[in-house]
Design an enzyme around this catalytic site. Structure first.
Site, PDB file in Angstrom:
ATOM      1  N   GLU A  26       0.795  -1.227   0.000  1.00  0.00           N
ATOM      2  CA  GLU A  26       0.000   0.000   0.000  1.00  0.00           C
ATOM      3  C   GLU A  26       0.832   1.284   0.000  1.00  0.00           C
ATOM      4  O   GLU A  26       0.790   2.077   0.951  1.00  0.00           O
ATOM      5  CB  GLU A  26      -0.948   0.013   1.188  1.00  0.00           C
ATOM      6  CG  GLU A  26      -1.868  -1.168   1.222  1.00  0.00           C
ATOM      7  CD  GLU A  26      -2.971  -1.011   2.237  1.00  0.00           C
ATOM      8  OE1 GLU A  26      -3.005  -0.033   2.980  1.00  0.00           O
ATOM      9  OE2 GLU A  26      -3.844  -1.888   2.261  1.00  0.00           O
ATOM     10  N   GLU A  58      -5.293  -8.647   0.817  1.00  0.00           N
ATOM     11  CA  GLU A  58      -5.985  -8.288   2.069  1.00  0.00           C
ATOM     12  C   GLU A  58      -7.449  -7.986   1.797  1.00  0.00           C
ATOM     13  O   GLU A  58      -7.751  -7.288   0.830  1.00  0.00           O
ATOM     14  CB  GLU A  58      -5.386  -7.024   2.708  1.00  0.00           C
ATOM     15  CG  GLU A  58      -4.127  -7.216   3.470  1.00  0.00           C
ATOM     16  CD  GLU A  58      -3.647  -5.913   4.079  1.00  0.00           C
ATOM     17  OE1 GLU A  58      -4.484  -5.090   4.503  1.00  0.00           O
ATOM     18  OE2 GLU A  58      -2.429  -5.714   4.069  1.00  0.00           O
TER      19      GLU A  58
END
Ligand code: GCO
Length: 442
Positions: A164, A351
């Site tokens: 991320e 995720e």
């Protein structure tokens, strides 16, 4: 029960700073999260990752839990400050030894390791000289990656360079809610570029080390829709999509930043550190893309917003206990969009998960029906996409264990395994038992 393609990876995910604890043990250096979590007011309740789930001392117990649940893969991250306590220089062998024990334990249990090289815990000594706003950090990252690759070369099935980068850059350098806590658009854009450069240099280092595993990157991608079809709302939505999605997808898969966003940002920040020549490095070919999915945003124009001239509408129910809208369709939109518009590349949902108010009953049971429902609905979307020809090859539930949820501290429970942070006792939630049944039914 849903059916998935042959070889589909059923996994769970964690991150070093969120679960390991042992913050001052075996030579580990300080990270920006050790620093940030000690700034009064930054973290809920003043929580830190000093102890977390004490995973560093409970490795075998936790690996046995993975076997108990029946997962075929485990996504974890390597703490850079355990390998290079000062960010670079001499390798800390005790730090490497921990991860060697981890991957050896996974192999003994026939669980595939997915190793994330950067899940936000930058060594503080690199932050002291600018961190990700300093171009040199990209090269220090590549040196760290080369050291890990040299020692764990054939022990890893998938290598994820960054987790991320949008969060590291924009939450950490513009919003200020994450470490290092800066609040500057220019700092965020410079950090984003150096993170992407670090990603490209890391891919080069992994290829040079001849690692046997696949190489990829994990992006958190959000599903954004306009509040109305008005030109102003459509333009504002394009800017949020440009910031959260295209600012990373396009350099990596098209070798250039999205022009609309470059034009928008050039009027608001100095873009000179974004060297054109770096983009050839950033666009290094990958073996997969990791997609983290949590958010669907409804966006409207907001002229008073100085950064993007946009605002996100307050999410509507159903919501998680963290106030995040539960929208499985958003995951489908993202998987189909990447596959159709960017690259037909193997995708892993690296995720996806939700926080709910989980508790232990007097009988010692943790029942989390909302999470079972959440997982069922998101797995169903993945199964649908896979059967429709989207090359999605795995799903990693966030998270394996309840853990340190960054600025929310220990107030948000995302695990399919409950952790009593007072005793560090682990208890499988009903979602873990549901997951075990799903996997066994394949
Ligand atoms: C992220 C991080 C995780 C978070 C999870 C829940 O995606 O933000 O990878 O570390 O804990 O997303 O917010």
């Amino acid at each position: 029960m849903m059916k998935f393609p042959e070889g589909f990876l059923f996994g769970v995910a964690t991150a070093a700073y969120q679960i390991e604890g042992a913050a001052d043990e075996d030579g580990r250096g300080r990270s920006i999260w050790d620093t940030f979590s000690r700034i009064p007011g930054k973290i809920h309740h003043g929580d830190t990752g000093d102890i977390a789930c004490d995973h560093y001392h409970r490795l075998d117990e936790d690996l046995d839990l993975l076997t108990d649940i029946g997962v075929g893969a485990y996504r974890f991250s390597v703490a850079w400050p355990r390998i290079f306590p000062e960010g670079c220089g001499a390798v800390n062998q005790k730090g490497l030894d921990f991860y060697k024990r981890l991957v050896d334990g996974l192999r003994e249990r026939s669980i595939k390791p997915m190793l994330t090289l950067y899940h936000w815990d930058l060594p503080q000594m690199l932050q002291d000289v600018g961190g990700w706003t300093n171009r040199d950090t990209a090269f220090r990252f590549a040196e760290f990656v080369a050291a890990v690759a040299e020692n764990l070369q054939d022990d890893v099935a998938q290598w994820v360079t960054l987790n991320e980068p949008w969060c590291s850059a924009f939450v950490g350098h513009l919003e200020g809610r994450h470490a290092p806590g800066e609040e500057s658009l220019a700092a965020a854009l410079h950090a984003a570029h150096h993170l992407l450069l670090g990603h490209g240099l890391a891919v080069q280092a992994l290829r040079a080390a001849n690692v046997s595993g696949e190489i990829g990157l994990t992006l958190n991608l959000s599903d954004v829709t306009p509040a109305t079809e008005s030109a102003a709302d459509l333009a504002a939505t394009a800017r949020i999509d440009g910031n959260e999605n295209r600012w990373f997808l396009e350099p990596v898969f098209r070798g250039s930043y999205p022009k609309d966003m470059v034009d928008w940002y050039a009027k608001r920040a100095d873009l000179s550190p974004l060297h054109e020549a770096d983009l050839a490095i950033i666009a290094a070919p990958l073996d997969f893309l990791g997609v983290n999915y949590y958010e669907q945003h409804v966006v409207r124009a907001e002229p008073s917003d100085q950064i993007h001239g946009a605002a996100k509408l307050a999410p509507t129910p159903p919501l998680t206990d963290a106030g995040v809208p539960i929208r499985p369709a958003g995951l489908e939109h993202i998987l189909r969009r990447v596959s159709a518009q960017y690259r037909r590349i193997p995708l892993y949902v690296t995720e996806n998960g939700a926080a709910f108010h989980d508790y232990i009953t007097p009988e010692g049971v943790v029942d989390d029906p909302e999470r079972v429902s959440y997982l069922e609905r998101h797995f169903a979307v993945v199964a649908e996409c896979a059967s429709d020809g989207v090359d999605v090859r795995g799903y990693f539930a966030w998270s394996f264990l309840d853990n340190f949820e960054w600025a929310e501290g220990y107030s948000r429970r995302f695990g399919i395994v409950f952790v009593d942070f007072g005793t560090e006792q682990r208890i499988l939630k009903s979602s873990a038992r549901w997951y075990r049944q799903l996997i066994a039914a394949q």
